[in-house]
Scaffold this motif. Structure first.
Motif, PDB file in Angstrom:
ATOM      1  N   ASN A   1       0.817  -1.302   0.101  1.00 48.28           N
ATOM      2  CA  ASN A   1      -0.025  -0.011  -0.039  1.00 48.28           C
ATOM      3  C   ASN A   1       0.963   1.291  -0.074  1.00 48.28           C
ATOM      4  OD1 ASN A   1      -2.615  -1.315   0.660  1.00 48.28           O
ATOM      5  ND2 ASN A   1      -1.471  -2.258   2.268  1.00 48.28           N
ATOM      6  N   PRO A   2       1.433   1.779  -1.054  1.00 45.74           N
ATOM      7  CA  PRO A   2       2.283   2.656  -1.412  1.00 45.74           C
ATOM      8  C   PRO A   2       1.489   4.125  -1.158  1.00 45.74           C
ATOM      9  CG  PRO A   2       2.185   1.706  -3.400  1.00 45.74           C
ATOM     10  CD  PRO A   2       1.474   1.004  -2.361  1.00 45.74           C
ATOM     11  N   TRP A   3       0.488   4.157  -1.313  1.00 49.22           N
ATOM     12  CA  TRP A   3      -0.246   5.586  -1.265  1.00 49.22           C
ATOM     13  C   TRP A   3      -1.304   5.351  -0.331  1.00 49.22           C
ATOM     14  CZ3 TRP A   3      -1.261   7.140  -7.178  1.00 49.22           C
ATOM     15  CH2 TRP A   3       0.051   7.562  -7.704  1.00 49.22           C
TER      16      TRP A   3
ATOM     17  N   LEU B   1      -6.644  -8.153  -1.890  1.00 49.15           N
ATOM     18  CA  LEU B   1      -5.485  -8.597  -0.776  1.00 49.15           C
ATOM     19  C   LEU B   1      -6.474  -8.832   0.623  1.00 49.15           C
ATOM     20  CD1 LEU B   1      -2.643  -5.776  -0.656  1.00 49.15           C
ATOM     21  CD2 LEU B   1      -2.923  -7.973  -1.718  1.00 49.15           C
ATOM     22  N   PRO B   2      -5.766  -9.735   1.112  1.00 50.83           N
ATOM     23  CA  PRO B   2      -6.438 -10.403   2.503  1.00 50.83           C
ATOM     24  C   PRO B   2      -6.442  -9.148   3.617  1.00 50.83           C
ATOM     25  CG  PRO B   2      -4.194 -11.278   2.331  1.00 50.83           C
ATOM     26  CD  PRO B   2      -4.699 -10.604   0.882  1.00 50.83           C
TER      27      PRO B   2
ATOM     28  N   TYR C   1      -4.654  -1.400   4.029  1.00 52.71           N
ATOM     29  CA  TYR C   1      -4.044  -0.272   4.598  1.00 52.71           C
ATOM     30  C   TYR C   1      -5.183   0.753   5.441  1.00 52.71           C
ATOM     31  CZ  TYR C   1      -3.038   4.813   4.737  1.00 52.71           C
ATOM     32  OH  TYR C   1      -2.921   6.428   5.120  1.00 52.71           O
ATOM     33  N   PHE C   2      -4.969   1.241   6.684  1.00 51.97           N
ATOM     34  CA  PHE C   2      -5.594   1.832   7.211  1.00 51.97           C
ATOM     35  C   PHE C   2      -4.770   3.043   7.945  1.00 51.97           C
ATOM     36  CE2 PHE C   2      -8.216   4.044  10.570  1.00 51.97           C
ATOM     37  CZ  PHE C   2      -9.468   3.888  10.067  1.00 51.97           C
ATOM     38  N   PRO C   3      -5.199   4.330   7.613  1.00 56.72           N
ATOM     39  CA  PRO C   3      -4.168   5.284   7.996  1.00 56.72           C
ATOM     40  C   PRO C   3      -3.816   5.529   9.694  1.00 56.72           C
ATOM     41  CG  PRO C   3      -6.312   6.418   7.793  1.00 56.72           C
ATOM     42  CD  PRO C   3      -6.467   4.976   7.261  1.00 56.72           C
TER      43      PRO C   3
ATOM     44  N   PRO D   1       1.964  -5.006 -11.450  1.00 56.21           N
ATOM     45  CA  PRO D   1       0.902  -5.855 -11.418  1.00 56.21           C
ATOM     46  C   PRO D   1       1.145  -7.109 -10.521  1.00 56.21           C
ATOM     47  CG  PRO D   1       1.645  -6.194 -13.476  1.00 56.21           C
ATOM     48  CD  PRO D   1       2.409  -4.956 -13.186  1.00 56.21           C
ATOM     49  N   PHE D   2       2.544  -7.395 -10.068  1.00 56.76           N
ATOM     50  CA  PHE D   2       3.190  -8.445  -9.481  1.00 56.76           C
ATOM     51  C   PHE D   2       3.378  -7.780  -7.862  1.00 56.76           C
ATOM     52  CE2 PHE D   2       4.207  -9.005 -14.046  1.00 56.76           C
ATOM     53  CZ  PHE D   2       3.362 -10.188 -14.247  1.00 56.76           C
ATOM     54  N   ASN D   3       3.187  -6.667  -7.785  1.00 54.81           N
ATOM     55  CA  ASN D   3       3.682  -6.209  -6.283  1.00 54.81           C
ATOM     56  C   ASN D   3       5.041  -6.164  -6.046  1.00 54.81           C
ATOM     57  OD1 ASN D   3       1.338  -4.882  -5.560  1.00 54.81           O
ATOM     58  ND2 ASN D   3       0.323  -6.988  -4.863  1.00 54.81           N
TER      59      ASN D   3
END
Lengths: 393, 348
Positions: free
Chosen positions: A52-54, A346-347, A352-354, B151-153
């Motif tokens: 979660n880069p953003w 994603l599981p 992400y949570f801020p 797309p592959f993280n």
């Protein structure tokens, strides 16, 4: 809030008004986190990770910030290009908010990117022209410059720089057109940023029309924000407004409500096309579908209807309520695209949570904006025409 | 779904706007098959035993910090792991319905038309002719859009580095390849699960294996076409989705996904000023005509009013003159009469 306005116009009174105290605390906390961010790194203050880069610094500060600052190009285009001169008194406040909004977007980006002192690299050093983010970066950079020049006459009147002001006022038309071009490009490319990741964005929000959705929604986002700020300004800076401003204000409110309603109906139809084009109707029956419908019916169809009613019956209270609702809807939409629908596969443990510090920095940025707005409004001719420069535009 | 999107993008591309640069080639019939003779690696999931020797070699070759758990500790395979700023490759264990665990190595797939390179706004990423996707930290701003786009993280970030964070990812050991040596992981693999060679050769090798052992392999080479093709290729005996490789990525390369939106730039930049300028001119002319008509109307009204006023005035004046004359006559008469009366009194 009413105390705040008296404090700002009568500086002899105590500075410790509730507003100032809260703002002061937020600014202090923001400064502490700023120190942490630049000494311990992004990881120390955010919940961002490799999946979660953003986070909200992009979702709120960038995506919402830019969309809600769209009032600048919509209002100036209505007045100068569409010939709606009766909105003239709304232009200056809208330009000021847009300028501050974009300035704060760029300011907030300094927290989010790893090496903020390189923010001009894509423009001057190594141009990655295949990137939608390059388009965003270049347009935001240019548009911030345009907004600065558009705002400058107000500062010139305050500082009595008549010659400079004369030159700037002559540029109005060119700047307005340039502003609309740049806004079209970067408002849309903020949505187009996500086109490259069809495997990560939920199909209900991923669409080849993402760019169009972001651009069209920015129109009513900007106009609603102008209405919302108008409400706040009338409450706090009423005594600063001249007769023209006060006379034109009701017309601006109903006119913008009408425009918002029409654009929102168009947006609604486009969203339907988005579903139909790739036959995504079946997703509506899922949990994400409920969220999608809440966004579309609750925050687009409903306010479009309320705006129409408000405009027809000249019910300005209803319009002002609807404006707040629409602004919340835009925030909801941008969060949905960039946070809720993003990485939906994603599981939940990897989602992400801020962190509270991310939220605090976003609050800090907004507070800085409000303080700057108040500083400028109480000193420069924003809500009134400067008596010496009347009829000279 | 992806077919439709490509059709849509194709239509936009056919509109005749080509964005010529390192990537966006969806317009027209141009396509990119990769650099001739570029290198790649074939991973055979039926051969991998999850020994983590490749991870250890990668760590040593790239001079990465020592991990918390040693590389001979195989219990880490019990949890799902991904690459991070200190780990360019990991092997994950997947329990599959067909029985027995299957291992799969994860690292940068070195796409033929990389999403990271297409997304990077400072051209920090490049597809090199040797096959590796390279990264240049000296221009990187740290926006992390590459991580959004991949797309592959795969790309990771040094979040704990306050002043000079970098994106980190597998380099395919490009420096070693240029020296004529094997990538670290390939060299270390004891089971020949990894095969290094030109991509064209690797595809032939993979086809031969699939042909020779049709019961052992699925008839698909993952990476041959996924996301426009990758330099790292996979063959497996179980469906790829069961070993963490997504099968819903589509075959369109990343640049194709964004070329439509990029093609809109010249349209907006070209059309908008003309349309908006025209709108302004029309409104200005309308205003001018309205002003002119207003002025004429006012002039006419003024003229009519003044003419009317003049005639009224002259009428009033003549009326007043008549009245005046009459009043004088009356006065004179009265004076005469009074004078006559006085005379008779004096006489009387």
């Amino acid at each position: 809030m009413s105390q705040e306005s008296t404090a700002s116009t009568a500086p002899r009174k105590s500075l410790f008004t509730p507003f100032n105290v809260v703002a002061g605390v937020i600014v202090l906390v923001g400064l502490v986190i700023t120190f942490l961010r630049f000494t311990k790194g992004i990881g120390a203050v955010t919940n961002l990770d490799d999946n979660n880069p953003w986070g909200i610094w992009i979702s709120f500060d960038l995506l919402c910030g830019v969309a809600l600052a769209a009032g600048g190009y919509t209002t100036s285009a209505a007045c100068y290009l569409f010939g709606l001169k009766r909105y003239h008194s709304a232009v200056r406040p809208a330009i000021l908010t847009a300028f501050l909004g974009y300035a704060l977007v760029v300011f907030a980006l300094h927290y989010d990117v790893g090496r903020p002192w390189r923010l001009t690299y894509p423009i001057f050093l190594s141009q990655g022209t295949t990137s939608l983010l390059f388009e965003v970066g270049l347009c935001v950079f240019l548009y911030l410059t345009v907004l600065f020049i558009e705002w400058l006459p107000a500062a010139c009147e305050w500082l009595r720089l008549d010659k400079l002001r004369k030159v700037l006022v002559k540029l109005t038309l060119v700047l307005t057109i340039f502003g609309v071009v740049l806004s079209t490009l970067h408002q849309s490319s903020l949505g187009a940023l996500y086109l490259i990741a069809p495997s990560k964005v939920h199909p209900l929000w991923y669409s080849p029309y993402l760019a169009l959705f972001f651009f069209v929604s920015s129109m009513f986002a900007g106009m609603s924000m102008v209405l919302f700020e108008g409400t706040l300004a009338h409450r706090n800076f009423h005594e600063l407004m001249d007769e023209t401003h006060l006379e034109e204000a009701p017309g601006v409110v109903t006119g913008f409500a009408k425009a918002c309603s029409v654009v929102m109906c168009g947006y609604l139809i486009m969203k339907m096309f988005g579903l139909a084009l790739e036959n995504k109707w079946h997703y509506l029956a899922t949990g994400y579908g409920v969220l999608f419908l809440v966004e579309l019916i609750g925050f687009v169809a409903l306010p479009a209807y309320l705006y129409a009613i408000g405009a027809r019956e000249r019910n300005r209270t209803l319009i002002r309520f609807t404006a707040v609702w629409t602004v919340l809807g835009i925030v909801f939409n941008r969060f949905n695209v960039s946070l809720v629908a993003f990485n939906w596969q994603l599981p939940s443990a990897d989602r992400y949570f801020p962190s509270w510090m991310e939220i605090a920095i976003s609050l800090f940025v907004v507070t800085v904006g409000v303080l700057a707005y108040r500083f400028i409004c109480t000193r420069m001719p924003i809500f009134y025409e400067h008596p010496d420069y009347k009829e000279s535009h | 779904m992806s077919i439709k999107r490509r059709t849509f993008l194709g239509l936009i591309g056919a509109a005749g706007v080509t964005v010529a640069s390192t990537g966006a080639r969806a317009a027209g019939n141009a396509h990119f098959d990769g650099y001739p003779g570029s290198k790649g690696v074939l991973f055979d999931a039926t051969r991998c035993i999850g020994c983590r020797k490749c991870e250890a070699a990668c760590n040593a070759v790239n001079e990465l910090p020592a991990p918390a758990e040693k590389f001979d500790d195989l219990t880490v395979l019990d949890r799902s792991r991904r690459t991070d700023a200190k780990t360019f490759t990991v092997v994950n264990k997947y329990e599959t319905p067909s029985g027995g665990p299957v291992y799969r190595k994860m690292q940068c797939n070195h796409c033929l038309e990389p999403a990271c390179a297409s997304a990077c706004f400072v051209k920090a990423f490049a597809k090199t002719p040797e096959g590796a996707v390279s990264y240049d930290a000296s221009v990187c701003v740290g926006c992390r859009y590459c991580m959004i786009a991949c797309p592959f993280n795969i790309p990771t970030y040094e979040y704990d580095e306050p002043l000079s964070p970098r994106v980190r990812k597998c380099t395919m050991c490009r420096p070693r390849i240029l020296e004529g040596r094997l990538p670290g992981c390939v060299e270390a693999c004891p089971k020949e699960a990894l095969t290094f060679g030109t991509r064209d050769e690797l595809i032939k090798i993979a086809r031969k294996r699939i042909e020779k052992y049709p019961d052992r392999y699925l008839d698909h080479i993952y990476g041959e076409r996924e996301m426009g093709g990758t330099s790292w290729l996979y063959i497996s005996g179980v469906p790829f989705s069961q070993i963490g490789l997504r099968e819903d990525l589509g075959y369109a390369s990343a640049p194709e996904l964004t070329s439509g939106a990029l093609a809109a730039v010249p349209v907006v930049a070209g059309l908008w000023p003309a349309l908006l300028g025209g709108l302004w001119a029309i409104n200005k002319r309308k205003e001018k005509i309205a002003r002119q008509e207003k002025r004429e109307a006012v002039e006419n009204a003024v003229a009519r009013a003044s003419a009317e006023a003049e005639s009224k005035l002259s009428a009033a004046l003549s009326k007043a003159e008549v009245e005046n004359r009459r009043r004088i006559e009356v006065e004179v008469k009265r004076a005469l009469e009074e004078a006559g009366l006085n005379d008779t009194k004096e006489e009387g």
